[in-house]
Scaffold this active site. Structure first.
Site: not given
Ligand code: NAP
Length: 490
Positions: A164, A187, A242, A263, A291, A297, A394, A454
């Site tokens: 994102n 990664k 996530s 995070e 935004r 998040c 979410e 932020s």
């Molecule tokens: P996600 O599905 O958890 O993926 C995040 C990252 O983890 C991606 O690079 C993903 O790779 C990787 N990943 C997934 N499964 C994995 C595994 N088994 N082992 C190692 N890496 C793995 O989250 P998303 O859908 O990309 O992002 C949205 C989420 O991020 C939301 O929940 C949002 O709230 C959260 N977020 C939090 C913050 C914060 O600062 N707190 C900021 C931004 C976003 P792939 O792309 O290859 O699946």
């Protein structure tokens, strides 16, 4: 005829690095695999990028390990100057970096340019922090010894980022890692690898030595990262993504007791009290909700509005949301881009349908489209029952659910009734109430009369299942530092 914008689009995609960046070399994946990168505003393929295997991942970690000792010994001022040069280069390349981000992720160009500046700011902030890593000298209470306390880099670090904010979530980790003297393997998300590869180019041009930052793009995240986490070589994992994936990675990290920064997801409340300045609250709600088209998040996921101002607030918000221009992020005047992919768009649709089925009223929007891309209309829902799924999941899209409340105690309980605790927003002109509510709500961050929190100079992070640790601020660098105490007999 090809427009100037189309020419720019073709040029940045053509020029973007599409290989893995390992040990200062741009190389294909060992098995020659590639993955497709899509434009979410059309669904079409933009280009292909090298798709790493576990062996490529191991090469990257070996390179980080080999570079660690020398990099830790590099003078802090020199590490700082790499970051400062990278900050400058990001500004010089802002238009191209923004275009690349818009093409692979969908956000409007102006927002993408804003993210480039925000992302670069982490490099400047941590360049300034690099030369201020301090320690201590203390007399033992019995007077018979002295304690020297020093900070040392944690060591080779694994960094995993979401789609994102494809640049800023990377610089928020690479900045403190370089400042602290840690090498890393990053990664990026499979959906948005181009921005991070372009950032590797920036770091290479800024003088980062080979092996200091390695970028591994892969369609098999688990298979590539788990062996690295369990390798015993990596000393740290910094993850943004996530909560379910974060929990799985925490379990893996337990094996070698890796330091972790997590995070994770959020479920932010946006509270408007009866004494708030409603125009400012609507302005703040637009930011907190829209935004990144709601794909943040920090996005306001639950809007609690005092019953006496509900009608006026919802009308004003709906008017603003209804006026937003939806379209391809590269087009002039567009304010809301597509969702990142069909899965994300369908999830938003499912949550809205569920809420409407439970009795919520659509004030504006409420539908997917228009066009071939993964669009969803800016939407305001009123009187969303508390059993609707969107109060607990979410939304990650341009949907603002509103529900009324009557008392402060009631709304504080509602705000805290979630396993998440990243950020909450509160609008009131009563100073005492503002501070009381801010102290009573369970989140790592609170926006008081403001819809964005932020800032690279502030500690970003969550409580409860929203995460562990803080990024940015004066504590962000500590996530990449160990504390060593040397006892000296006197
Ligand atoms: P996600 O599905 O958890 O993926 C995040 C990252 O983890 C991606 O690079 C993903 O790779 C990787 N990943 C997934 N499964 C994995 C595994 N088994 N082992 C190692 N890496 C793995 O989250 P998303 O859908 O990309 O992002 C949205 C989420 O991020 C939301 O929940 C949002 O709230 C959260 N977020 C939090 C913050 C914060 O600062 N707190 C900021 C931004 C976003 P792939 O792309 O290859 O699946």
């Amino acid at each position: 005829m090809v427009s100037a914008s189309q020419e720019h689009e073709a040029r940045v995609v053509d020029a973007a690095p599409k290989k893995l960046y390992i040990n200062g070399q741009w190389r294909d994946a060992r098995e020659g695999r590639v993955l497709n990168v899509h434009d979410p505003s059309t669904g079409s393929v933009l280009c292909t990028v090298a798709d790493a295997s576990p062996e490529d991942g191991r090469d990257a970690l070996d390179a980080a390990q080999a570079a660690q000792k020398d990099f830790a010994a590099m003078p802090p001022r020199k590490r700082a100057s790499i970051l400062m040069r990278a900050f400058e280069l990001m500004h010089e390349r802002q238009d191209d970096l923004a275009m690349l981000m818009t093409l692979e992720m969908g956000k409007p160009l102006a927002e993408a340019a804003g993210e480039v500046a925000y992302a670069a700011e982490f490099f400047r902030h941590f360049a300034e922090e690099a030369t201020r890593i301090s320690g201590g000298y203390q007399t033992a209470p019995a007077g018979n010894a002295r304690f020297v306390i020093r900070k040392e880099p944690v060591g080779p670090s694994l960094l995993i980022t979401p789609w994102n904010f494809p640049l800023a979530m990377g610089t928020r980790k690479i900045g403190p890692a370089i400042a602290a003297g840690c090498t890393s393997v990053l990664k990026p998300a499979e959906l948005t690898p181009l921005s991070m590869l372009a950032l590797a180019q920036v770091l290479e041009d800024a003088g980062a030595p080979p092996g200091v930052v390695n970028i591994v793009v892969t369609s098999t995240a688990g298979q590539v990262m788990e062996p690295l986490i369990r390798s015993g070589i990596a000393r740290k994992l910094s993850f943004t993504g996530s909560t379910p994936v974060g929990k799985k990675l925490l379990e893996q990290c337990a094996d070698k007791v890796l330091r972790t920064s997590m995070e994770l997801g959020g479920n932010a409340a946006f509270v408007v009290f009866e004494d708030a300045d409603l125009d400012k609250a609507v302005e703040g709600a637009m930011l907190a909700k829209m935004r990144n088209s709601g794909e943040a998040c920090t996005a306001a996921n639950r809007m609690f509005i005092h019953r006496s101002v509900m009608h006026e607030f919802s009308e004003k918000l709906a008017q603003r949301m209804g006026q937003l221009k939806v379209g391809r992020g590269v087009d002039e005047g567009v304010q809301v881009g597509p969702m990142v992919d069909a899965t994300q768009r369908d999830k938003v649709k499912e949550l809205v349908d569920d809420a409407v089925g439970a009795g919520a009223k659509v004030v504006v929007g409420g539908e997917a489209g228009p066009g071939e891309g993964f669009f969803y209309q800016p939407t305001v829902l009123r009187d969303v029952p508390l059993q609707a799924r969107m109060w607990n999941e979410e939304i990650f899209g341009p949907v603002a659910p509103l529900t009324p409340f009557d008392t402060e105690t009631e709304v504080v309980d509602l705000v805290n009734d979630t396993e998440y605790g990243l950020v909450n927003y509160v609008y009131t002109n009563d100073l005492t109430r503002a501070l009381r509510v801010a102290e009573n709500i369970e989140s790592g961050m609170v926006g008081l009369n403001q819809g964005v929190v932020s800032n690279p100079a502030a500690p970003f992070g969550g409580m409860k299942e929203s995460g562990l640790g803080r990024e940015g601020g004066d504590t962000g660098i500590d996530e990449f530092l160990e504390t060593k105490y040397i006892g000296i007999a006197m």
